[in-house]
Design a protein around this motif. Structure first.
Motif, PDB file in Angstrom:
ATOM      1  N   HIS A 340      41.919  35.329  31.747  1.00  0.00           N
ATOM      2  CA  HIS A 340      43.292  35.801  31.615  1.00  0.00           C
ATOM      3  C   HIS A 340      43.397  37.316  31.789  1.00  0.00           C
ATOM      4  CE1 HIS A 340      43.744  31.772  29.875  1.00  0.00           C
ATOM      5  NE2 HIS A 340      45.042  31.889  30.104  1.00  0.00           N
ATOM      6  N   SER A 341      42.399  38.045  31.301  1.00  0.00           N
ATOM      7  CA  SER A 341      42.421  39.506  31.453  1.00  0.00           C
ATOM      8  C   SER A 341      42.274  39.914  32.912  1.00  0.00           C
ATOM      9  CB  SER A 341      41.317  40.140  30.610  1.00  0.00           C
ATOM     10  OG  SER A 341      41.516  39.903  29.237  1.00  0.00           O
ATOM     11  N   ALA A 342      41.410  39.220  33.656  1.00  0.00           N
ATOM     12  CA  ALA A 342      41.209  39.564  35.067  1.00  0.00           C
ATOM     13  C   ALA A 342      42.493  39.390  35.864  1.00  0.00           C
ATOM     14  CB  ALA A 342      40.091  38.706  35.665  1.00  0.00           C
ATOM     15  N   TRP A 343      43.200  38.311  35.608  1.00  0.00           N
ATOM     16  CA  TRP A 343      44.437  38.077  36.359  1.00  0.00           C
ATOM     17  C   TRP A 343      45.534  39.063  35.957  1.00  0.00           C
ATOM     18  CZ3 TRP A 343      43.871  32.076  35.691  1.00  0.00           C
ATOM     19  CH2 TRP A 343      42.933  31.617  36.619  1.00  0.00           C
ATOM     20  N   LEU A 344      45.587  39.432  34.671  1.00  0.00           N
ATOM     21  CA  LEU A 344      46.543  40.455  34.244  1.00  0.00           C
ATOM     22  C   LEU A 344      46.211  41.813  34.864  1.00  0.00           C
ATOM     23  CD1 LEU A 344      47.109  39.624  30.464  1.00  0.00           C
ATOM     24  CD2 LEU A 344      48.834  39.595  32.281  1.00  0.00           C
ATOM     25  N   LEU A 345      44.924  42.118  34.970  1.00  0.00           N
ATOM     26  CA  LEU A 345      44.505  43.376  35.598  1.00  0.00           C
ATOM     27  C   LEU A 345      44.849  43.385  37.087  1.00  0.00           C
ATOM     28  CD1 LEU A 345      41.061  43.924  33.844  1.00  0.00           C
ATOM     29  CD2 LEU A 345      43.038  45.447  33.711  1.00  0.00           C
ATOM     30  N   ALA A 346      44.661  42.256  37.754  1.00  0.00           N
ATOM     31  CA  ALA A 346      45.015  42.171  39.175  1.00  0.00           C
ATOM     32  C   ALA A 346      46.506  42.454  39.373  1.00  0.00           C
ATOM     33  CB  ALA A 346      44.653  40.792  39.724  1.00  0.00           C
ATOM     34  N   LEU A 347      47.334  41.853  38.522  1.00  0.00           N
ATOM     35  CA  LEU A 347      48.777  42.090  38.603  1.00  0.00           C
ATOM     36  C   LEU A 347      49.110  43.551  38.292  1.00  0.00           C
ATOM     37  CD1 LEU A 347      51.675  41.023  38.885  1.00  0.00           C
ATOM     38  CD2 LEU A 347      51.593  40.414  36.446  1.00  0.00           C
ATOM     39  N   SER A 348      48.443  44.126  37.295  1.00  0.00           N
ATOM     40  CA  SER A 348      48.698  45.519  36.916  1.00  0.00           C
ATOM     41  C   SER A 348      48.385  46.471  38.061  1.00  0.00           C
ATOM     42  CB  SER A 348      47.852  45.883  35.691  1.00  0.00           C
ATOM     43  OG  SER A 348      48.204  45.109  34.569  1.00  0.00           O
ATOM     44  N   PHE A 349      47.231  46.283  38.704  1.00  0.00           N
ATOM     45  CA  PHE A 349      46.866  47.172  39.804  1.00  0.00           C
ATOM     46  C   PHE A 349      47.755  46.968  41.026  1.00  0.00           C
ATOM     47  CE2 PHE A 349      42.749  47.820  37.574  1.00  0.00           C
ATOM     48  CZ  PHE A 349      42.732  49.207  37.620  1.00  0.00           C
ATOM     49  N   PHE A 442      44.260  51.497  44.233  1.00  0.00           N
ATOM     50  CA  PHE A 442      44.742  50.519  43.252  1.00  0.00           C
ATOM     51  C   PHE A 442      44.757  49.112  43.842  1.00  0.00           C
ATOM     52  CE2 PHE A 442      47.320  54.247  41.445  1.00  0.00           C
ATOM     53  CZ  PHE A 442      46.378  54.500  40.447  1.00  0.00           C
ATOM     54  N   LEU A 443      45.120  48.994  45.118  1.00  0.00           N
ATOM     55  CA  LEU A 443      45.174  47.678  45.757  1.00  0.00           C
ATOM     56  C   LEU A 443      43.774  47.068  45.858  1.00  0.00           C
ATOM     57  CD1 LEU A 443      46.899  45.521  47.106  1.00  0.00           C
ATOM     58  CD2 LEU A 443      46.590  46.728  49.289  1.00  0.00           C
ATOM     59  N   VAL A 444      42.779  47.913  46.122  1.00  0.00           N
ATOM     60  CA  VAL A 444      41.390  47.430  46.156  1.00  0.00           C
ATOM     61  C   VAL A 444      41.026  46.801  44.817  1.00  0.00           C
ATOM     62  CG1 VAL A 444      38.976  48.123  46.376  1.00  0.00           C
ATOM     63  CG2 VAL A 444      40.689  49.113  47.903  1.00  0.00           C
ATOM     64  N   PHE A 445      41.382  47.496  43.736  1.00  0.00           N
ATOM     65  CA  PHE A 445      41.069  46.979  42.409  1.00  0.00           C
ATOM     66  C   PHE A 445      41.881  45.720  42.081  1.00  0.00           C
ATOM     67  CE2 PHE A 445      39.726  51.504  41.178  1.00  0.00           C
ATOM     68  CZ  PHE A 445      38.388  51.215  41.409  1.00  0.00           C
ATOM     69  N   ALA A 446      43.079  45.594  42.630  1.00  0.00           N
ATOM     70  CA  ALA A 446      43.858  44.369  42.425  1.00  0.00           C
ATOM     71  C   ALA A 446      43.121  43.170  43.017  1.00  0.00           C
ATOM     72  CB  ALA A 446      45.239  44.518  43.056  1.00  0.00           C
ATOM     73  N   VAL A 447      42.579  43.361  44.224  1.00  0.00           N
ATOM     74  CA  VAL A 447      41.853  42.278  44.900  1.00  0.00           C
ATOM     75  C   VAL A 447      40.564  41.939  44.156  1.00  0.00           C
ATOM     76  CG1 VAL A 447      40.658  41.611  47.028  1.00  0.00           C
ATOM     77  CG2 VAL A 447      42.858  42.818  47.151  1.00  0.00           C
ATOM     78  N   THR A 448      39.803  42.964  43.743  1.00  0.00           N
ATOM     79  CA  THR A 448      38.524  42.710  43.077  1.00  0.00           C
ATOM     80  C   THR A 448      38.731  42.037  41.710  1.00  0.00           C
ATOM     81  OG1 THR A 448      38.504  44.994  42.231  1.00  0.00           O
ATOM     82  CG2 THR A 448      37.295  44.553  44.273  1.00  0.00           C
TER      83      THR A 448
END
Length: 530
Positions: A340-349, A442-448
């Motif tokens: 859940h944290s990974a998907w929230l981080l992807a959305l945040s970035f 930021f987009l790179v981190f969204a994908v990762t």
């Protein structure tokens, strides 16, 4: 005398272990916050002979992580041979030496300053990497099944405290002395010595883990260690349980690195889980956020000094929100938090990419920089907290839960090695990303982050609330099934935490009676104190 007596009553052995481990982990956090403002100190850059945009700035930061990787290997061998406690002490001495070398780099002459700084960063990495490898093992071997996550999360909250301490000292000295003063960057370095000094001062009070003593056939010392922690009552019973578990492992054979690193090895599957946990943690991007915090806020359109204060605020919020990590990790589970944290981080970035673009192009778009900057600060604060709650602790905790005792230190070492190489790459490439990608970083981190969430959901089992042996059953079942997807191994039994009092716990999972590791060492006391 009354206050002293009261203090001694509360400072029992398990409390002392948690405090010691927390202080050791805070040392790692202090280094993370150390270089943030040093990298922008003009005297430091001049002493090292560097421009602010020079790639060597990132090399000096990242070489530390290579030292961590090597230090983890050396410390794991040392801790297996000589003990968890001596291993921690050797690592502290090494980190202290590296810190001293960093402090004196260019103190008398700038000639050779960068070389000495690189050596100091590497040596300190050797020590801190060793600490990162041994302390989670030490802590996990002294915690109960339903408190392992809480104990380590509390220790990693100290990691964030160390980060805050380093950045706050840096910020205070920079404001008081200016970015042109050498003591604005040297003093934060040498102040780190407070950690090894405090730890050495209390070292004689620490117990060696009875599990390690049994592993090395030191049964008399193991009993004395148990008595030292528990008292006479129950010590012999716990010793018998540890001996039974050890004899079972001996029948299965000792585990070598080849058993862990090659696909044909019996411990290869847990090694893949360990490796990917640390790679995915690095892919969240928070190694970069912790080291290059001010530059991140500059991408959102803030001036240098404002960005530095915003970074300090972010770290303080991070520290406070880490409380939720140890409240949730043994209730919701490691896997649930990670996914859940990974998907929230992807959305945040993803949102930060949009806001970074608006902040960068505010003049052309005729909008106020704050219209993008303020939402960006809120999102970044929340994203940092999300990382702390969901991703800071589990990649360190899981390797201590999924290997047998004879491979636990090696597994933790592999975890630190991968963490070192992954963060070396991230911290080395991040400054290059600042220079070339700007807010598109930021987009790179969204994908990762999206990838990290997907991989964890597919392949990472829930290891919380189970004994060490039960977690190893997952890998045995996966081997029989011939598939690693969590949802297809034994009907998806490892998708979630087992319910308290479930059939699994009461039946086949209750292995305390047959010598299993359901009640590691400080089990009853830790459960009572939590």
């Amino acid at each position: 005398m009354a206050p002293l007596t009261s203090l001694r009553r509360y400072m029992n052995k398990q409390t002392e272990v948690v405090l010691f481990s927390s202080t050791a982990i805070a040392l790692y956090g202090y280094d993370q916050g150390l270089m943030s403002l040093i990298n922008t100190n003009f005297d430091y850059l001049q002493t090292m002979g560097l421009a602010e945009s020079d790639p060597m700035v990132g090399v000096i930061v990242s070489v530390y992580y290579l030292g961590c990787a090597v230090g983890a290997v050396l410390a794991s061998f040392f801790a297996d041979a000589k003990g968890r406690r001596p291993g921690i002490f050797a690592c502290l001495a090494t980190a202290s030496l590296g810190n001293l070398l960093m402090f004196i780099a260019g103190l008398w002459t700038s000639k050779g300053a960068m070389t000495l700084m690189l050596i100091g960063r590497t040596v300190m990495g050797l020590g801190v990497g060793g600490i990162d490898a041994v302390v989670p093992v030490y802590s996990s071997e002294l915690s109960s099944d339903d408190a392992r996550g809480t104990a380590l999360a509390q220790e990693f909250q100290a990691n964030v405290f160390g980060l805050n301490m380093a950045f706050a000292i840096n910020l205070l000295l920079t404001n008081q002395l200016s970015k042109f003063n050498q003591w604005a960057w040297r003093l934060p370095i040498i102040i780190m010595q407070i950690y090894p000094i405090m730890l050495f001062a209390v070292s004689t009070r620490l117990p060696e883990t009875p599990r390690w003593l049994v592993l090395h056939n030191k049964k008399d010392r193991a009993k004395k260690s148990l008595i030292r922690v528990f008292g006479e009552e129950g010590a012999q019973e716990q010793l018998d349980e540890l001996i039974t578990a050890h004899e079972k492992e001996q029948k299965d054979g000792m585990v070598s690195y080849s058993d862990m690193l090659f696909p044909s090895g019996p411990q290869f599957h847990p090694t893949v889980i360990t490796v990917m946990g640390q790679i995915n943690q690095a892919l969240t991007g928070y190694g970069a956020v912790s080291v290059y915090g001010p530059q991140i806020f500059e991408l959102l359109g803030f001036a240098v000094m404002t960005a530095e204060y915003l970074t300090m605020g972010n770290y303080l919020f991070y520290l406070i929100m880490m409380t939720f990590a140890w409240l949730l990790i043994d209730r919701m589970g490691r896997r649930w938090l990670l996914v859940h944290s990974a998907w929230l981080l992807a959305l945040s970035f993803l949102i930060l990419t949009l806001l970074g673009g608006l902040a960068t192009n505010n003049t052309q778009l005729h909008i106020s920089p704050l219209s993008a900057g303020i939402p960006g600060v809120i999102i970044l604060y929340l994203a940092t907290s999300t990382f702390g709650i969901g991703w800071l602790v589990p990649p360190w905790l899981i390797p201590t839960e999924i290997y047998p005792s004879s491979a636990r230190a090696q597994g933790s070492a592999i975890s630190v090695i991968i963490w070192g190489f992954a963060n070396f790459a991230v911290t080395l490439l991040t400054p290059i990303g600042f220079n070339h990608l700007k807010y598109w970083l930021f987009l790179v981190f969204a994908v990762t982050n999206a990838f990290a969430g997907w991989w964890t959901w597919m392949y990472c089992p829930e290891s919380g609330g189970r004994s060490f042996e039960e977690n190893q059953d997952f890998f045995a079942e996966a081997g029989e099934k011939g598939r690693w997807k969590v949802k297809v191994v034994k009907g998806g039994e490892w998708l979630d935490m087992p319910e308290q009092g479930s059939d699994e716990e009461e039946g086949e999972g209750n292995k305390a009676d047959d010598g299993g590791e359901r009640q590691p060492l400080l089990g009853g006391l830790m459960r009572g104190s939590s």
